[in-house]
Design a protein around this motif. Structure first.
Motif, mmCIF file in Angstrom:
data_model
loop_
_atom_site.group_PDB
_atom_site.id
_atom_site.type_symbol
_atom_site.label_atom_id
_atom_site.label_comp_id
_atom_site.label_asym_id
_atom_site.label_seq_id
_atom_site.Cartn_x
_atom_site.Cartn_y
_atom_site.Cartn_z
ATOM 1 N N ARG A 386 0.837 -1.212 0.000
ATOM 2 C CA ARG A 386 0.000 0.000 0.000
ATOM 3 C C ARG A 386 0.868 1.256 0.000
ATOM 4 N N VAL A 397 -5.460 -3.082 -4.784
ATOM 5 C CA VAL A 397 -6.615 -3.968 -4.720
ATOM 6 C C VAL A 397 -6.075 -5.371 -4.454
ATOM 7 N N PHE A 399 -7.089 -9.462 -3.875
ATOM 8 C CA PHE A 399 -8.167 -10.440 -3.975
ATOM 9 C C PHE A 399 -7.610 -11.857 -3.918
ATOM 10 N N VAL A 420 -10.380 4.578 -7.754
ATOM 11 C CA VAL A 420 -10.838 3.997 -6.491
ATOM 12 C C VAL A 420 -12.349 4.134 -6.295
ATOM 13 N N LEU A 423 -14.372 1.307 -8.031
ATOM 14 C CA LEU A 423 -14.033 -0.101 -7.832
ATOM 15 C C LEU A 423 -15.211 -0.946 -7.358
ATOM 16 N N LYS A 424 -15.871 -0.522 -6.283
ATOM 17 C CA LYS A 424 -16.929 -1.354 -5.713
ATOM 18 C C LYS A 424 -18.066 -1.568 -6.712
ATOM 19 N N ALA A 460 -12.311 -9.933 -1.863
ATOM 20 C CA ALA A 460 -11.545 -8.779 -2.335
ATOM 21 C C ALA A 460 -11.525 -7.694 -1.272
ATOM 22 N N GLU A 461 -10.379 -7.031 -1.135
ATOM 23 C CA GLU A 461 -10.224 -5.864 -0.268
ATOM 24 C C GLU A 461 -9.912 -4.664 -1.148
ATOM 25 N N LEU A 462 -10.754 -3.629 -1.037
ATOM 26 C CA LEU A 462 -10.602 -2.446 -1.870
ATOM 27 C C LEU A 462 -9.906 -1.340 -1.084
ATOM 28 N N PRO A 463 -9.284 -0.380 -1.772
ATOM 29 C CA PRO A 463 -8.586 0.712 -1.083
ATOM 30 C C PRO A 463 -9.487 1.534 -0.171
ATOM 31 N N LYS A 467 -14.943 -4.535 1.842
ATOM 32 C CA LYS A 467 -14.597 -5.940 1.687
ATOM 33 C C LYS A 467 -15.741 -6.648 0.977
ATOM 34 N N LEU A 485 -11.200 -5.919 -12.857
ATOM 35 C CA LEU A 485 -10.185 -4.871 -12.942
ATOM 36 C C LEU A 485 -9.877 -4.470 -14.382
#
Length: 528
Positions: A386, A397, A399, A420, A423-424, A460-463, A467, A485
């Motif tokens: 990060r 990102v 995953f 960002v 993304l979701k 997946a974990e987004l910035p 989650k 992506l």
């Protein structure tokens, strides 16, 4: 009809300083109006409590209805017999349930965990736990209580919460208190004895995606009255009894809610009976495509979780694993950094040049089955990535796909900062187009508390901290993370969804690894 809220003050160990406590409360009530009750946790008396005689004789009177739990030291038991009939002060006793006319329910347990089966009035065993829980849990409509008061801390309460200085609940806490908290599901749990003020983030009392929402629990430890360090020893709050609250209001989840810290080991052991699937030969990652694969499809038993020697050892792959670092088939020229428990490597067929993988050195199938020391180091790699991506004006990102794979692989893909916000929604739309359901789970949740071991999933974990989770049943597109992506709103690389379309020569891979290692060097936490 609007439910009436109660104004309550809770105090830590009074240690015989009754005049100081009541003087402070009188001042509070002059400014804020009368409170309904005072609840005292910890030790109400000290071995010498001269002020107590003033209240017994009637020369002094408590300015607020006061409720006191029992003693946790034998030398204090003498005071409890002298308080019968003391105006405005009620001794609740060693353990039990108090229900007020308002419907407020308070469970309490004084003393400390007994060192032997022969407990006395200052110790407790499972007998006291059962005496509180059994009558309540026998009611099929039971959903929880308003307040729990205990002298001793529960064991493990810090888990998933913010760090705390001064107290280690694994040393001073009781597993019986932890069980009591799990069974009773209090909205507030107050403790004393340890001389510290600590307010934990609230924790949930239900399993995300597996159960309907329940109310949260707030755990609060209070310091001793009149402590010289000026630590907080009183807590004032308002509460509407849960019996008077609308369900939707009761189960609201605060932003900082975490998982329940009291893991039930029996449940964990039961979940460890999973079998593992072999990695498909078309996997996108780094391995020798010509390496023979044997013993496909054979299931094996997971080591006995009660066997400590086996529990510490990684499971062995059912066939050749191209991600175990000690395997001769691993393309070691892709390895960027090696830690004690995990390593960082360039992805085979990367979406972008800085697309990398975080993998455990030992053989673990998923985040769910990996032990805590492995997860801790993986989190270190995530934090380092990060920072590196942020320096480049990008965001990470992460995953994981635990489906048709036998070795944990967490993919890390950088995207531009201006992507960002998209993304979701992009992941959600991609899921809808593939006719799969992508759930957003709480930001403070622990995946191990939501997904049972062995169950396939995409995570997946987004910035943004969001989650996303999909519990895989039958069908799942293996390139889903890359597909999302690669969409036009993000990387806009539809031709790179399949890793096979992104293959590079060994010379190109070595160059990308060299460049990445140079960029990563300021964030490298492995010194050897």
């Amino acid at each position: 009809m609007t439910a009436k809220s109660l104004k309550i003050i809770v105090s830590g160990d009074v240690d015989g300083r009754l005049n100081q406590l009541y003087s402070r409360i009188s001042n509070i009530q002059k400014k804020s109006g009368a409170f309904d009750m005072l609840l005292c946790v910890g030790d109400f008396f000290s071995p010498t409590s001269p002020e107590w005689e003033q209240y017994v004789s009637g020369s002094m009177k408590a300015p607020i209805p006061t409720f006191v739990i029992g003693a946790s030291k034998k030398e204090l038991l003498k005071y409890y017999s002298s308080g019968d009939g003391c105006d405005n002060i009620t001794f609740l006793g060693k353990s039990g349930l108090y229900t007020g006319s308002s419907g407020l329910r308070i469970a309490y347990l004084s003393g400390v965990d007994a060192t032997s089966a022969k407990d006395d009035d200052t110790e407790f065993t499972s007998k006291e736990i059962d005496s509180i829980c059994v009558p309540l849990l026998s009611d099929s409509k039971y959903s929880g209580i308003d307040i729990l008061l205990t002298s001793q801390w529960p064991k493990g309460v810090e888990k998933y919460g913010v760090a705390m200085d001064g107290v280690d609940s694994l040393q001073v806490g009781s597993s019986l208190i932890s069980k009591l908290a799990v069974d009773l599901k209090p909205r507030y749990h107050f403790v004393g004895r340890e001389g510290v003020y600590f307010e934990r983030q609230p924790y949930r009392n239900h399993k995300v995606l597996a159960e309907g929402a329940k109310h949260v629990t707030r755990f609060i430890s209070l310091a001793k009255v009149g402590n010289t360090e000026k630590k907080k020893y009183m807590y004032a709050f308002t509460i509407v009894p849960m019996s008077q609250l609308e369900h939707t209001e009761l189960v609201k989840q605060p932003q900082d809610v975490t998982e329940c810290p009291y893991t039930q080991q029996a449940d964990v052991n039961q979940k460890e009976r999973a079998t593992q699937e072999l990695e498909e030969t078309s996997s996108q990652f780094f391995f020798d495509m010509n390496s023979p694969q044997s013993q496909q499809g054979k299931k094996r038993r997971v080591d006995d979780p009660d066997n400590k020697k086996n529990a510490k050892r990684p499971t062995q792959p059912t066939g050749p694993c191209w991600f175990c670092l000690g395997n001769a088939t691993v393309d070691k020229h892709l390895v960027i950094s090696v830690g004690n428990q995990s390593y960082l490597a360039l992805a085979k067929g990367p979406l972008v040049p800085d697309h990398v993988l975080i993998l455990p050195i030992g053989h673990y199938q998923s985040t769910i089955t990996a032990p805590q020391d492995v997860i801790t180091e993986i989190d270190q790699y995530k934090a380092a990535l990060r920072k590196m991506y942020k320096k480049q004006g990008k965001a990470a990102v992460f995953f994981e796909r635990n489906f048709r794979t036998q070795h944990l692989q967490i993919q890390a893909v950088p995207v531009e900062q201006d992507m960002v916000p998209e993304l979701k929604e992009t992941f959600t739309e991609c899921a809808e187009s593939n006719k799969i359901e992508l759930h957003e789970i709480p930001k403070m949740s622990d995946l191990k508390q939501i997904v049972p071991a062995g169950a396939p999933y995409f995570y997946a974990e987004l910035p943004s901290g969001d989650k996303l989770l999909h519990r895989i049943s039958k069908f799942f597109p293996l390139q889903f993370g890359r597909e999302a992506l690669s969409s036009p709103l993000l990387l806009n690389m539809p031709d790179r969804v399949n890793w096979k379309n992104c293959s590079c020569s060994k010379e190109e891979e070595i160059l990308m690894v060299t460049d990445f290692r140079k960029d990563f060097q300021p964030y490298e936490f492995n010194t050897t």
